[in-house]
Design an enzyme around this catalytic site. Sequence first.
Site, mmCIF file in Angstrom:
data_model
loop_
_atom_site.group_PDB
_atom_site.id
_atom_site.type_symbol
_atom_site.label_atom_id
_atom_site.label_comp_id
_atom_site.label_asym_id
_atom_site.label_seq_id
_atom_site.Cartn_x
_atom_site.Cartn_y
_atom_site.Cartn_z
ATOM 1 C CG ASP A 110 -132.950 -18.375 -21.640
ATOM 2 O OD1 ASP A 110 -132.001 -18.366 -20.818
ATOM 3 O OD2 ASP A 110 -132.934 -19.039 -22.684
ATOM 4 C CE1 TYR A 112 -128.084 -15.723 -27.798
ATOM 5 C CE2 TYR A 112 -127.915 -13.426 -28.407
ATOM 6 C CZ TYR A 112 -127.880 -14.756 -28.757
ATOM 7 O OH TYR A 112 -127.623 -15.105 -30.063
ATOM 8 C CG HIS A 117 -124.690 -18.865 -27.203
ATOM 9 N ND1 HIS A 117 -124.856 -20.051 -27.880
ATOM 10 C CD2 HIS A 117 -125.929 -18.304 -27.111
ATOM 11 C CE1 HIS A 117 -126.147 -20.205 -28.174
ATOM 12 N NE2 HIS A 117 -126.821 -19.160 -27.724
ATOM 13 N NE ARG A 126 -127.708 -10.810 -36.220
ATOM 14 C CZ ARG A 126 -127.841 -11.470 -35.066
ATOM 15 N NH1 ARG A 126 -128.899 -12.205 -34.821
ATOM 16 N NH2 ARG A 126 -126.903 -11.390 -34.146
ATOM 17 C CD GLU A 183 -130.035 -21.991 -26.444
ATOM 18 O OE1 GLU A 183 -130.593 -21.341 -25.536
ATOM 19 O OE2 GLU A 183 -129.809 -21.518 -27.575
ATOM 20 C CD GLU A 185 -129.836 -21.042 -21.277
ATOM 21 O OE1 GLU A 185 -130.227 -20.190 -20.446
ATOM 22 O OE2 GLU A 185 -130.240 -21.103 -22.453
ATOM 23 C CG ASP A 217 -133.621 -22.415 -23.749
ATOM 24 O OD1 ASP A 217 -134.789 -22.771 -23.928
ATOM 25 O OD2 ASP A 217 -133.120 -21.408 -24.290
ATOM 26 N NE ARG A 221 -130.211 -24.075 -31.469
ATOM 27 C CZ ARG A 221 -130.101 -23.283 -30.414
ATOM 28 N NH1 ARG A 221 -130.766 -22.130 -30.369
ATOM 29 N NH2 ARG A 221 -129.340 -23.625 -29.405
ATOM 30 C CD GLN A 224 -133.484 -19.961 -31.796
ATOM 31 O OE1 GLN A 224 -133.097 -21.126 -31.730
ATOM 32 N NE2 GLN A 224 -132.835 -18.963 -31.208
ATOM 33 C CE1 TYR A 228 -133.589 -15.101 -36.450
ATOM 34 C CE2 TYR A 228 -133.071 -13.578 -34.682
ATOM 35 C CZ TYR A 228 -132.778 -14.116 -35.908
ATOM 36 O OH TYR A 228 -131.684 -13.672 -36.585
ATOM 37 C CE LYS A 237 -134.132 -20.355 -27.738
ATOM 38 N NZ LYS A 237 -132.842 -20.873 -27.287
ATOM 39 C CB THR A 241 -137.294 -24.683 -19.999
ATOM 40 O OG1 THR A 241 -137.692 -23.888 -21.120
ATOM 41 C CG2 THR A 241 -135.944 -24.194 -19.487
ATOM 42 C CB THR A 329 -126.200 -20.970 -24.775
ATOM 43 O OG1 THR A 329 -127.530 -21.132 -25.206
ATOM 44 C CG2 THR A 329 -125.380 -22.201 -25.104
ATOM 45 C CD GLU A 343 -122.689 -21.826 -29.388
ATOM 46 O OE1 GLU A 343 -123.522 -22.261 -28.562
ATOM 47 O OE2 GLU A 343 -121.799 -21.008 -29.092
HETATM 48 CA CA CA Z 1 -131.371 -20.040 -23.967
#
Ligand code: CA
Length: 396
Positions: A110, A112, A117, A126, A183, A185, A217, A221, A224, A228, A237, A241, A329, A343
């Site tokens: 997967d 990004y 996104h 962050r 997500e 995709e 996906d 959260r 994650q 992560y 994740k 899927t 995403t 989001e």
């Molecule tokens: Ca994804």
Amino acid sequence: MTWLDLPADTPFGLANLPYGVFVRDDDRPRVGVRIGDSVLDLAAALDDPTFARSSLNEFLAQGRARWTEVRSRVRELLTDARHRDAVTPLLVPLAEVRLLLPVEIGDYVDFYASEQHASNVGRMFRPGAEPLTPNWKHLPIGYHGRSGTVVASGTPIVRPSGQRKAPADPAPTFGPSRRLDIEAEVGFVVGTGSRLGEPVALKDFPEHVFGVCLVNDWSARDLQAWEYVPLGPFLGKSFATSVSPWIVPLDALEEARVAPPARDPEPLPYLRDGDEHWGLDLTLEVRLNGHVVARPPAATLYWTAAQQLAHMTVNGASLRPGDLYASGTVSGPEREQFGSLLELSWAGETPIELPDGGTRTFLEDGDEVTITATAPGPDGTRIGFGEVTGRVDPAR
Ligand code: CA
């Protein structure tokens, strides 16, 4: 022109002809091609045991020349009226079949690829730091996912449990995810494999990639966010899927090819795409319990599937028929184009309002999410991708 009686605006006309695996009653699974609201039984129509299989993998491995030959034969069967009497009994109404996972998935990666996104997530995960990490515009970021939990559209999604820890919590707790998300995709199915140690050049993308599907996906959260750093997505994740049942061949997407956004800085030579424009103008639609909540535009993706393939193999990692990789995403610049609830609700701060008066930040048990997409086809037609759907079951 086809001899079939099809609505002029069908997104499953002669220009599309996607492949899937279907099963009727107690029959064995077979490979079929969708035309209108029917499935053509390919094993019978072409008298070819390659298609009397429960996956597309054997056909995928046969390579581009064969893909082109079969597509052109199917078109001939559906356009030349002399075939009408023989082919008509081999058209099975969609309402009479169950659609299965079309590919036995090899490796799953997967990416990004959406700048919007990645920036949105960077701002939320962050805060105070640069939204994009320093490597983001130099290479397509990705991770290896869990191919064994790639499931067919319609498979219920059991809410995952795991460790959750909000930044203010003194210690992690264990329990069902409170921030279950989606997500939206675009997925790419590898046909022809490659040799270990030999990178696949960007220009060879259409030799290796057979076609395109839709991917959800599912993402927890809270799991994650806690797990992560430093090695990336893991249990947040890997629980499921979902993929759509129809693989739209690259040959059906010539009109959908667009130039990707300008890249700044210019990427390293193996990622330069020049005139190999593999941006794809798919418009996705995300529905939550039947209500449209977003229309993410895949044409805005910063990295294309051809660049992702070149990057994924530049170290000599080999491809196998049935490998799947997803775009990441898809999120456009506007709020109504965001491809995740994270989001859309801005990490839960601004709930999504549904027409029935309800609101959502993240998914509740019983919620159903469906992703569809269309792309431009020849002569003003539309290419449909079908749908990938799933309903959330309570944690076990
Ligand atoms: Ca994804």
